[in-house]
Motif scaffolding. Structure first.
Motif, mmCIF file in Angstrom:
data_model
loop_
_atom_site.group_PDB
_atom_site.id
_atom_site.type_symbol
_atom_site.label_atom_id
_atom_site.label_comp_id
_atom_site.label_asym_id
_atom_site.label_seq_id
_atom_site.Cartn_x
_atom_site.Cartn_y
_atom_site.Cartn_z
ATOM 1 N N VAL A 1 4.612 -5.962 9.540
ATOM 2 C CA VAL A 1 4.694 -4.826 8.483
ATOM 3 C C VAL A 1 5.869 -3.788 8.900
ATOM 4 C CG1 VAL A 1 3.238 -2.931 7.962
ATOM 5 C CG2 VAL A 1 2.019 -4.862 8.574
ATOM 6 N N PHE A 2 6.499 -3.267 7.826
ATOM 7 C CA PHE A 2 7.305 -2.403 8.087
ATOM 8 C C PHE A 2 6.794 -0.954 7.182
ATOM 9 C CE2 PHE A 2 11.093 -0.093 6.015
ATOM 10 C CZ PHE A 2 11.705 0.416 7.242
ATOM 11 N N LEU A 3 6.992 0.061 7.828
ATOM 12 C CA LEU A 3 6.562 1.401 7.099
ATOM 13 C C LEU A 3 7.838 1.916 6.545
ATOM 14 C CD1 LEU A 3 3.802 2.715 9.556
ATOM 15 C CD2 LEU A 3 3.648 1.596 7.610
ATOM 16 N N ARG A 4 8.098 1.985 5.424
ATOM 17 C CA ARG A 4 9.297 2.685 4.581
ATOM 18 C C ARG A 4 8.914 4.253 4.591
ATOM 19 N NH1 ARG A 4 9.351 1.202 -1.370
ATOM 20 N NH2 ARG A 4 7.955 3.233 -1.475
ATOM 21 N N LEU B 1 10.691 10.040 7.305
ATOM 22 C CA LEU B 1 10.902 10.949 6.206
ATOM 23 C C LEU B 1 10.006 12.289 6.224
ATOM 24 C CD1 LEU B 1 12.246 9.051 3.253
ATOM 25 C CD2 LEU B 1 13.730 10.357 4.945
ATOM 26 N N VAL B 2 8.648 12.049 6.748
ATOM 27 C CA VAL B 2 7.708 13.007 6.679
ATOM 28 C C VAL B 2 8.129 14.294 7.533
ATOM 29 C CG1 VAL B 2 5.245 13.171 7.396
ATOM 30 C CG2 VAL B 2 6.011 10.894 6.532
ATOM 31 N N GLY B 3 7.964 15.185 6.702
ATOM 32 C CA GLY B 3 8.222 16.472 7.441
ATOM 33 C C GLY B 3 9.863 16.680 7.262
ATOM 34 N N TYR C 1 0.689 -1.120 0.006
ATOM 35 C CA TYR C 1 0.009 0.144 0.062
ATOM 36 C C TYR C 1 0.686 1.275 -0.120
ATOM 37 C CZ TYR C 1 -3.518 3.470 1.263
ATOM 38 O OH TYR C 1 -4.262 4.400 1.689
ATOM 39 N N GLU C 2 0.695 2.095 -0.685
ATOM 40 C CA GLU C 2 1.303 3.244 -0.995
ATOM 41 C C GLU C 2 0.275 4.337 -0.062
ATOM 42 O OE1 GLU C 2 4.135 4.630 -2.408
ATOM 43 O OE2 GLU C 2 4.679 2.829 -3.149
ATOM 44 N N ALA C 3 0.872 4.955 0.914
ATOM 45 C CA ALA C 3 -0.149 5.872 1.698
ATOM 46 C C ALA C 3 -0.038 7.380 1.455
ATOM 47 C CB ALA C 3 0.297 5.571 3.422
ATOM 48 N N ALA C 4 -1.134 7.696 1.471
ATOM 49 C CA ALA C 4 -1.233 9.346 1.390
ATOM 50 C C ALA C 4 -0.551 10.204 2.278
ATOM 51 C CB ALA C 4 -2.601 9.793 0.883
ATOM 52 N N ASN C 5 -0.684 9.661 3.557
ATOM 53 C CA ASN C 5 -0.273 10.326 4.860
ATOM 54 C C ASN C 5 0.069 9.316 5.936
ATOM 55 O OD1 ASN C 5 -2.738 9.833 6.154
ATOM 56 N ND2 ASN C 5 -3.624 11.354 4.845
ATOM 57 N N LEU C 6 0.523 9.660 7.134
ATOM 58 C CA LEU C 6 0.918 8.773 8.056
ATOM 59 C C LEU C 6 -0.175 8.193 8.628
ATOM 60 C CD1 LEU C 6 3.755 7.846 9.407
ATOM 61 C CD2 LEU C 6 3.502 9.687 10.850
ATOM 62 N N ILE C 7 -1.393 8.937 8.659
ATOM 63 C CA ILE C 7 -2.467 8.291 9.519
ATOM 64 C C ILE C 7 -2.777 7.011 8.576
ATOM 65 C CG2 ILE C 7 -4.950 8.555 10.109
ATOM 66 C CD1 ILE C 7 -4.019 11.577 10.556
ATOM 67 N N VAL D 1 6.109 9.031 -0.227
ATOM 68 C CA VAL D 1 7.137 8.765 0.635
ATOM 69 C C VAL D 1 6.875 7.478 1.271
ATOM 70 C CG1 VAL D 1 8.518 9.695 2.428
ATOM 71 C CG2 VAL D 1 8.057 11.257 0.562
ATOM 72 N N ILE D 2 5.578 7.596 1.954
ATOM 73 C CA ILE D 2 5.263 6.471 2.831
ATOM 74 C C ILE D 2 4.811 5.320 2.173
ATOM 75 C CG2 ILE D 2 4.016 5.880 5.002
ATOM 76 C CD1 ILE D 2 3.644 8.907 5.345
#
Length: 90
Positions: free
Chosen positions: A27-30, A34-36, A5-11, A46-47
């Motif tokens: 799960v690993f959040l790549r 880097l956010v911010g 899944y390519e996330a739009a934001n951290l939430i 990015v996420i």
């Protein structure tokens, strides 16, 4: 590791992460850290939510059933029409 899944934001990323972890999938959040990193400018793409290759088929089925995966496809009911109707000049 494969991106499920390519996330739009951290939430969004964390909602998907928790749904997958509840099913026993690691799960690993790549890109989470880097956010911010660019200050005021938002970074897109990015996420990514990543899972082991062997868990990808099951994880992709779970992500497809989540209501968050459909959020971008359905317009909001209260969204302004695209033809400009309803806009009042200032």
């Amino acid at each position: 590791m494969k991106v499920v899944y390519e996330a739009a934001n951290l939430i969004d990323a964390h909602l998907v992460k928790h749904a997958l972890e509840d099913s026993g999938i690691p799960v690993f959040l790549r890109g989470e850290n880097l956010v911010g990193g660019m200050g005021e400018l938002p970074l897109f793409g990015v996420i990514a939510v990543c899972v082991p290759d062997s868990a990808w088929p099951e994880a992709s089925e779970i992500v497809a059933t989540l209501p968050i995966a459909e959020a971008d496809a359905t317009p909001a009911a209260d969204a302004a029409p695209l033809d400009g109707a309803g806009w009042v000049p200032a």
